[in-house]
Design an enzyme around this catalytic site. Structure first.
Site, PDB file in Angstrom:
ATOM      1  N   GLU A 197       0.805  -1.228   0.000  1.00 17.87           N
ATOM      2  CA  GLU A 197       0.000   0.000   0.000  1.00 17.87           C
ATOM      3  C   GLU A 197       0.833   1.270   0.000  1.00 17.87           C
ATOM      4  O   GLU A 197       0.541   2.199  -0.742  1.00 17.87           O
ATOM      5  CB  GLU A 197      -0.944   0.023   1.213  1.00 17.87           C
ATOM      6  CG  GLU A 197      -2.127  -0.932   1.110  1.00 17.87           C
ATOM      7  CD  GLU A 197      -1.804  -2.338   1.538  1.00 17.87           C
ATOM      8  OE1 GLU A 197      -0.656  -2.595   1.966  1.00 17.87           O
ATOM      9  OE2 GLU A 197      -2.695  -3.205   1.453  1.00 17.87           O
ATOM     10  N   HIS A 266      -9.980  -4.352  11.387  1.00 21.12           N
ATOM     11  CA  HIS A 266     -10.646  -4.247  10.078  1.00 21.12           C
ATOM     12  C   HIS A 266     -11.964  -3.478  10.141  1.00 21.12           C
ATOM     13  O   HIS A 266     -12.798  -3.607   9.252  1.00 21.12           O
ATOM     14  CB  HIS A 266     -10.939  -5.643   9.507  1.00 21.12           C
ATOM     15  CG  HIS A 266      -9.738  -6.345   8.944  1.00 21.12           C
ATOM     16  ND1 HIS A 266      -8.711  -6.814   9.722  1.00 21.12           N
ATOM     17  CD2 HIS A 266      -9.390  -6.650   7.673  1.00 21.12           C
ATOM     18  CE1 HIS A 266      -7.802  -7.393   8.947  1.00 21.12           C
ATOM     19  NE2 HIS A 266      -8.190  -7.305   7.708  1.00 21.12           N
TER      20      HIS A 266
END
Ligand SMILES: Cc1ncc(C[n+]2csc(CCOP(=O)(O)OP(=O)(O)O)c2C)c(N)n1
Ligand SMILES: [Mg+2]
Lengths: 463, 336
Positions: A197, A266
């Site tokens: 990322e 998450h």
């Protein structure tokens, strides 16, 4: 011509220092680059180099002197062969007048930060124009399809628009948002990245600097934390740092917030985080028409846009206008239902609770006005303020944490601009101040609920 | 793949072979059960099964000693069972109940056991890698000769923080075994679609770290490589990289369309390379066990797993008050 040697500032924060040692004595020849003294700051002892050449005519500050202010003359440099006393006298005489010119004095006008240009008139002016003309043909569509259509339409319109991210191409998106895009646009424009990322976000920022229009999909925004530096330090700030020369016209998109029982790492709602950053724009659609219209606007926007989606909303269906080029402007809230008793402000999945609560409240005879902010940067303050001036009460709803929430900011704004209209304190309904638990019962308790909203409305309406 | 194979003359004892068989079978049956419970809605969220990769962690645990540490990703059930954590506590965490290792608050991806030196259970791909080096730093700092096993996937191997960690680990000679569980896919992305440098263990060379590739379907080969790596670390020579070539039989998580590979590919691995079958054959061929004895073990494992499942269903949900606990530590955390 004699020149004064001034006490140097050797760090950005240094205001004074100790002249620890002279390495040259009066009468010594000095060339540029010679170390003439040692100066001690609170952080370090630094060597001080001569900038000009000449002869060290006179030492004004003896070694060992403490607390020598920056820019104090510490010695006089004279030219080879010059009469030392005369030159020193001349330099000292000139120093008072000249000292102002050494360090530029701040311009009068810059001494005080100018007020932010007034963009909003004192009285809020809400723009309640509809997003599409009455009678427009509509079709039912999921948020997922709406997002896909928005990207496909914009990729057809502008060949510099491309999509990159993990599993966006061959897998067609971890949440199937990019389904069919690889087939239509090919691997040059729908790019699978490794799980890197920070790296691929930086690559996308560079591509945006280079004139492309990247759409970066984060599999979820939780993983954008790996890339937060590139998003904030590179994408958001470059336009400013370059004096307007270049910026990062790009979109960062993906699901944000809690899904269902995916645990603390998450389930993070980042709305307030990104909304804090000048240089970013932040859109957070609830409905499919907003998902489509706002994403198209985001892709065309010349700034970095954070586009916060929601996994739970992906499968929800809404009416979307059948128009060739449907866009929704940033900074324009949508009033989902009108009411006179209380204003409920929300965005993204929070709208679900806001709307459910408004429905339930009618049973108690309370008519709530429900506003969807749709973008958090810019925020449509005026629509909120105009509504609060009418209802005199406000409840905000969001999924994120309570400290530093969007609702906190709205509450403060309402207090400043509509204090006299308030009949009750603004209440912020938020997620609980805990990391998201995994257990089914605890997760339910951690999330904001329709019950929370209903209770808050009863509290502010005193009924 | 030039991976280390079973040593030609294996002098593995009957006890060791039986131990491997039992451990690998426990993981497989446990994971099958977890898959079932997920299907029944008793487990929620993400659930990543370890089926197919059992030999990796069982082989490496055989090279570990008491006090060695381990840290891994979200695909963590096998690691927990192999380091001796209680199947009941693991399963109860999967169902989000109060007797789970994290009191139901962590879930499948986030479990920890101080007692077993298991440091999680991490959901962010690659994040456990510097953490593993940090655990090793703590041991070096305190002057113990313990080693940390840091497990991560082929996908994680491309994360930037892995490169940063290699550099520090070698610079500071940290006693960490980097175990790359190369199961050939990161979700739907095969190794060759993610890198042009697919021999992950060789990347260590850029930092001066030694390493090798190992056949991860062969528990004996894994153990042998593990012993070599551990010896290197314990001797104070710094980190070591093991790239363990393995394969996951199931989807990435419970919702995986599996369009990125063929059924035949999976079938072939299962039939030709299965790690449990391999040990079973060694046991039978070496006349270390009879078919009936192995069947008895199967039965015993099944009952352990069934008990864990029952336990995980009966354990109550966490007390609602637990919502507000464990956010801040009350006292300084105790020493590890
Ligand atoms: C930083 C980050 N990006 C993306 C994800 C989503 N994700 C979870 S697992 C995974 C694939 C990882 O593959 P690999 O490292 O090979 O491990 P395996 O699942 O094969 O064990 C991805 C992309 C994540 N959890 N964290
Ligand atoms: Mg993998």
């Amino acid at each position: 011509m004699a020149t004064e040697i001034l006490m140097p500032a050797l760090s950005p924060t240094m205001e004074e220092g100790t002249l620890a040692k002279w390495l040259k004595k009066e009468g010594d020849a000095v060339s540029a680059g010679d170390i003439i003294a040692e100066i001690e700051t609170d952080k370090a002892t630094m060597e001080f180099e001569a900038v000009d050449e000449g002869v060290l005519g006179k030492i004004l500050i003896a070694e060992g002197t403490e607390g020598v202010k920056v820019n104090t003359p510490i010695a006089v440099l004279v030219e080879e062969g010059e009469d030392v006393d005369a030159a020193v006298a001349e330099a000292e005489a000139g120093s008072d007048a000249a000292s102002g010119s050494k360090a530029p004095a701040p311009a009068e006008s810059a001494a005080k930060a100018p007020a932010k240009p007034a963009s909003a008139p004192a009285a809020p002016r809400s723009n309640a124009s509809p997003d599409w003309a009455e009678g427009t043909e509509m079709k039912e569509m999921t948020v997922r399809e709406a997002l896909r259509e928005a990207m496909a339409e914009e990729m057809r319109r502008d060949e510099n628009v491309f999509l990159m991210g993990e599993e966006v191409a061959e897998y067609e998106g971890a949440y199937k948002i990019s389904q069919g895009l690889l087939d239509e646009f090919g691997a040059k424009r729908v790019i699978d990245t490794p799980i890197t990322e920070h790296g691929f976000t930086g690559v996308a920022v560079g591509a945006a600097f280079g004139g492309l229009r990247p759409i970066v999909e984060f599999m979820t925004f939780n993983f954008a934390m790996q890339a937060i530096d590139q998003i904030i330090n590179s994408a958001a700030k470059t336009l400013y740092m370059s004096g307007g020369q270049m910026g990062a016209p790009m979109v960062f998109r993906g699901p944000n917030g809690a899904a269902a029982r995916v645990g603390a790492q998450h389930s993070h709602d980042f709305s307030a985080w990104y909304a804090m950053i000048p240089g970013l724009k932040v859109a957070i659609p609830y409905s499919a028409s907003d998902a489509k219209g706002l994403l198209k606007t985001a892709i065309r926007d010349p700034n970095p846009v954070i586009f916060l989606e929601n996994e739970i909303l992906y499968g929800r269906s809404f009416e979307v206008p059948k128009l060739d080029d449907f866009t929704v402007p940033f900074g324009k809230a949508r009033i989902w239902r009108e009411g006179k008793d209380v204003t409920i402000v929300s965005f993204g999945i929070g709208m679900q609770y806001a709307l459910e609560a408004a429905d339930r409240l009618t049973e108690d005879g309370i008519e709530a006005e429900v506003i969807d902010l749709r973008t958090l940067r810019p925020i449509d303050y005026d629509t909120v303020l105009a509504s609060v001036m009418k209802t005199n009460r406000c409840v905000t709803v969001e999924e994120g944490f309570p400290v530093g929430a969007i609702g906190n900011h709205l509450g403060a704004t309402i207090m400043q601009r509509a204090f006299d209209y308030l009949d009750a304190p603004v209440i912020n309904c938020t997620g609980k101040d805990v990391p998201m638990p995994y257990a089914a019962n605890l997760e339910k308790l951690a999330l904001v609920t329709t019950d929370d909203v209903v209770a808050a409305v009863h509290q502010v309406t005193y009924r | 793949m030039a991976a280390r194979k079973t040593p030609a003359k294996s002098n593995t004892s009957k006890e060791d072979l039986l131990h491997f068989y039992r451990q690998m079978l426990l993981i497989r049956r446990f994971e099958e059960k977890a898959g079932q419970l997920y299907g029944m809605g008793l487990i929620g969220g993400f659930c990543h099964l370890y089926i197919g990769q059992e030999a990796v962690v069982v082989g490496l645990e055989a090279a570990a000693e008491e006090g060695d540490k381990r840290v891994t990703s979200y695909r963590d059930h096998g690691h927990m069972l192999a380091c001796g954590m209680d199947p009941k506590g693991v399963m109860a965490e999967l169902t989000g109940r109060r007797d789970g290792y994290s009191k139901g608050k962590g879930g499948s991806m986030h479990m920890f056991s101080k007692e077993k030196h298991f440091y999680g259970g991490h959901g962010i791909v690659g994040a456990q890698v510097p953490i593993g080096a940090g655990l090793a730093l703590s041991d070096k700092y305190k002057g113990t000769d313990r080693v940390t096993f840091t497990y991560f996937g082929d996908g994680a191997a491309n994360q930037g923080q892995v490169a940063e960690t290699y550099n520090m680990a070698q610079l500071w000679e940290l006693p960490v075994v980097f175990v790359i569980e190369n199961n050939q896919y990161a979700m739907g992305t095969s190794v060759k679609r993610a890198t042009r440098s697919p021999d992950f263990w060789e990347r260590g060379a850029a930092y001066g770290i030694k390493g090798e590739a190992v056949d991860g379907m062969d528990v004996l080969a894994v153990k042998e490589a593990g012993e070599k790596a551990v010896a290197h670390c314990r001797a104070g020579k710094g980190p070591y990289i093991l790239e363990v070539m393995t394969y996951r039989y199931r989807g990435h998580s419970m919702s995986d369309p599996a369009k990125y590979r063929t059924r035949e590919e999976v079938q072939k691995m299962r039939e030709e390379r299965d790690a449990i079958e391999h040990v079973r054959e060694l046991l039978l061929q070496g006349k270390h066990a009879t078919d009936d004895e192995l069947k008895a073990i199967d039965k015993e494992i099944k009952s352990i797993v069934n008990e864990a499942a029952e336990f995980s269903k009966e354990s109550p949900e966490p007390d609602p008050a637990e919502l507000w606990t464990d956010i801040y530590a009350e006292e300084a955390p105790q020493e590890a």
